[in-house]
Design a protein around this motif. Structure first.
Motif, PDB file in Angstrom:
ATOM      1  N   LYS A   1      -1.769   6.919  18.995  1.00 46.52           N
ATOM      2  CA  LYS A   1      -1.751   6.083  20.450  1.00 46.52           C
ATOM      3  C   LYS A   1      -1.382   6.962  21.491  1.00 46.52           C
ATOM      4  CE  LYS A   1       1.931   3.028  19.933  1.00 46.52           C
ATOM      5  NZ  LYS A   1       2.279   1.666  19.832  1.00 46.52           N
ATOM      6  N   TRP A   2      -2.736   7.000  22.598  1.00 52.07           N
ATOM      7  CA  TRP A   2      -2.097   7.796  24.123  1.00 52.07           C
ATOM      8  C   TRP A   2      -2.102   7.266  25.373  1.00 52.07           C
ATOM      9  CZ3 TRP A   2      -4.651   8.946  20.238  1.00 52.07           C
ATOM     10  CH2 TRP A   2      -5.010  10.421  18.989  1.00 52.07           C
ATOM     11  N   VAL A   3      -1.819   7.937  26.566  1.00 44.73           N
ATOM     12  CA  VAL A   3      -1.787   6.607  27.014  1.00 44.73           C
ATOM     13  C   VAL A   3      -2.126   7.438  28.742  1.00 44.73           C
ATOM     14  CG1 VAL A   3      -0.380   5.656  29.393  1.00 44.73           C
ATOM     15  CG2 VAL A   3       0.265   5.503  26.701  1.00 44.73           C
ATOM     16  N   ILE A   4      -2.883   6.825  30.033  1.00 41.74           N
ATOM     17  CA  ILE A   4      -3.342   7.905  30.604  1.00 41.74           C
ATOM     18  C   ILE A   4      -2.370   7.135  32.265  1.00 41.74           C
ATOM     19  CG2 ILE A   4      -5.086   8.978  32.463  1.00 41.74           C
ATOM     20  CD1 ILE A   4      -6.859   9.330  29.330  1.00 41.74           C
TER      21      ILE A   4
ATOM     22  N   ILE B   1     -13.016  10.176  34.536  1.00 38.33           N
ATOM     23  CA  ILE B   1     -13.804  11.409  32.911  1.00 38.33           C
ATOM     24  C   ILE B   1     -12.946  12.729  32.072  1.00 38.33           C
ATOM     25  CG2 ILE B   1     -16.065  12.257  32.497  1.00 38.33           C
ATOM     26  CD1 ILE B   1     -17.042   9.532  34.077  1.00 38.33           C
ATOM     27  N   TYR B   2     -12.950  13.146  33.714  1.00 41.28           N
ATOM     28  CA  TYR B   2     -11.859  14.533  33.555  1.00 41.28           C
ATOM     29  C   TYR B   2     -10.523  14.519  32.766  1.00 41.28           C
ATOM     30  CZ  TYR B   2     -10.163  19.444  33.891  1.00 41.28           C
ATOM     31  OH  TYR B   2     -10.024  20.636  34.087  1.00 41.28           O
ATOM     32  N   ALA B   3     -10.034  12.854  32.724  1.00 35.84           N
ATOM     33  CA  ALA B   3      -8.749  12.813  32.445  1.00 35.84           C
ATOM     34  C   ALA B   3      -8.998  12.963  30.637  1.00 35.84           C
ATOM     35  CB  ALA B   3      -8.423  11.813  33.409  1.00 35.84           C
ATOM     36  N   ALA B   4     -10.129  11.837  30.614  1.00 37.29           N
ATOM     37  CA  ALA B   4     -10.814  11.500  29.077  1.00 37.29           C
ATOM     38  C   ALA B   4     -10.648  13.027  27.772  1.00 37.29           C
ATOM     39  CB  ALA B   4     -11.729  10.370  29.082  1.00 37.29           C
ATOM     40  N   MET B   5     -11.349  13.810  29.285  1.00 38.98           N
ATOM     41  CA  MET B   5     -11.583  15.014  28.247  1.00 38.98           C
ATOM     42  C   MET B   5     -10.389  15.463  28.030  1.00 38.98           C
ATOM     43  SD  MET B   5     -15.376  15.900  30.107  1.00 38.98           S
ATOM     44  CE  MET B   5     -15.917  17.222  29.890  1.00 38.98           C
ATOM     45  N   MET B   6      -9.912  16.087  29.112  1.00 34.76           N
ATOM     46  CA  MET B   6      -8.508  16.096  29.397  1.00 34.76           C
ATOM     47  C   MET B   6      -7.531  16.113  27.987  1.00 34.76           C
ATOM     48  SD  MET B   6      -7.534  18.585  30.643  1.00 34.76           S
ATOM     49  CE  MET B   6      -9.764  19.441  30.749  1.00 34.76           C
ATOM     50  N   LEU B   7      -7.949  14.745  27.237  1.00 34.77           N
ATOM     51  CA  LEU B   7      -7.357  14.088  26.337  1.00 34.77           C
ATOM     52  C   LEU B   7      -7.527  14.487  24.820  1.00 34.77           C
ATOM     53  CD1 LEU B   7      -4.792  12.012  25.377  1.00 34.77           C
ATOM     54  CD2 LEU B   7      -6.525  10.527  25.725  1.00 34.77           C
ATOM     55  N   GLN B   8      -9.181  14.462  25.467  1.00 33.13           N
ATOM     56  CA  GLN B   8      -9.466  14.725  23.657  1.00 33.13           C
ATOM     57  C   GLN B   8      -9.357  15.973  23.025  1.00 33.13           C
ATOM     58  OE1 GLN B   8     -14.064  14.828  25.497  1.00 33.13           O
ATOM     59  NE2 GLN B   8     -14.151  12.770  23.614  1.00 33.13           N
ATOM     60  N   ARG B   9      -9.207  17.208  24.553  1.00 35.73           N
ATOM     61  CA  ARG B   9      -8.673  18.239  23.903  1.00 35.73           C
ATOM     62  C   ARG B   9      -7.537  18.260  23.450  1.00 35.73           C
ATOM     63  NH1 ARG B   9      -8.418  23.022  28.267  1.00 35.73           N
ATOM     64  NH2 ARG B   9     -10.961  22.665  28.857  1.00 35.73           N
ATOM     65  N   LYS B  10      -6.944  17.465  23.937  1.00 34.88           N
ATOM     66  CA  LYS B  10      -5.034  17.573  23.554  1.00 34.88           C
ATOM     67  C   LYS B  10      -5.258  16.514  22.024  1.00 34.88           C
ATOM     68  CE  LYS B  10      -0.853  14.687  24.953  1.00 34.88           C
ATOM     69  NZ  LYS B  10      -0.234  15.201  24.706  1.00 34.88           N
TER      70      LYS B  10
END
Ligand code: SF4
Length: 169
Positions: free
Chosen positions: A99-102, A144-153
């Motif tokens: 699980k991940w947290v933003i 949306i950008y944060a979600a893309m950063m999370l995808q990369r992570k």
């Protein structure tokens, strides 16, 4: 019937895609992020707007869910009061691994302008945070950008990622 024969040695090699299990699993995970709907204050309006037709969050494979057991990303959108903090922690614990947290917005990141006895001065005092999203309030395209950063992570993490045991206040 025509007989097609391919000479692999002269036409670029065998049609084999080489990858690792880690990459394959992480690719699947990163393209189906299910968000726990967790709006706490004004930032939540921006989070809701990101799911609307204008921004269309779903095109990243992100789906908002109302149950922690069906979600893998917790987006803390808004001010966390100390009274509410145990519920944030409980919902986080109920989510399945991995699980991940933003942390969305200045209030969730640091308490924001509410430097008071009743406000948690950063949600990372309760749960581990993967992405900090600055702003008051961050716009939907920032989420949306944060979600893309999370995808990369996620794509760069080992498949059996474990969160190290930490003591949170
Ligand atoms: S960061 Fe700003 S918009 Fe977000 S919850 Fe705090 S005061 Fe509201």
């Amino acid at each position: 019937m025509a007989k097609h024969q391919i000479d692999y040695l002269s036409s670029g090699g065998l049609p084999i895609a080489l990858t690792t299990v880690d990459k394959l699993v992480n690719w699947g995970r990163s393209n189906s992020l299910w968000f726990l709907t967790y709006g706490l204050a004004c930032c939540a309006i921006e989070m809701m707007a990101s799911g609307g037709g204008r921004f269309d969050f779903d095109r990243l494979g992100t789906i908002f869910r109302a149950s922690p057991r069906q979600a893998e990303v917790m987006c803390i959108a808004g001010t966390v009061s100390k009274k509410h903090a145990p519920f944030v922690r409980r919902l986080y614990d109920q989510m399945a691994e991995p699980k991940w947290v933003i942390s969305m917005g200045s209030c969730a990141n640091t308490g924001g302008l509410f430097n008071t006895y009743a406000t948690v001065q950063g949600v990372d005092r309760i749960i581990p945070v993967d992405i900090y999203l600055p702003g008051c309030a961050p716009r939907p395209d920032t989420l949306i950008y944060a979600a893309m950063m999370l995808q990369r992570k996620i794509r760069s993490e080992p498949m059996n990622r474990k969160i190290s045991a930490k003591r949170f206040v």
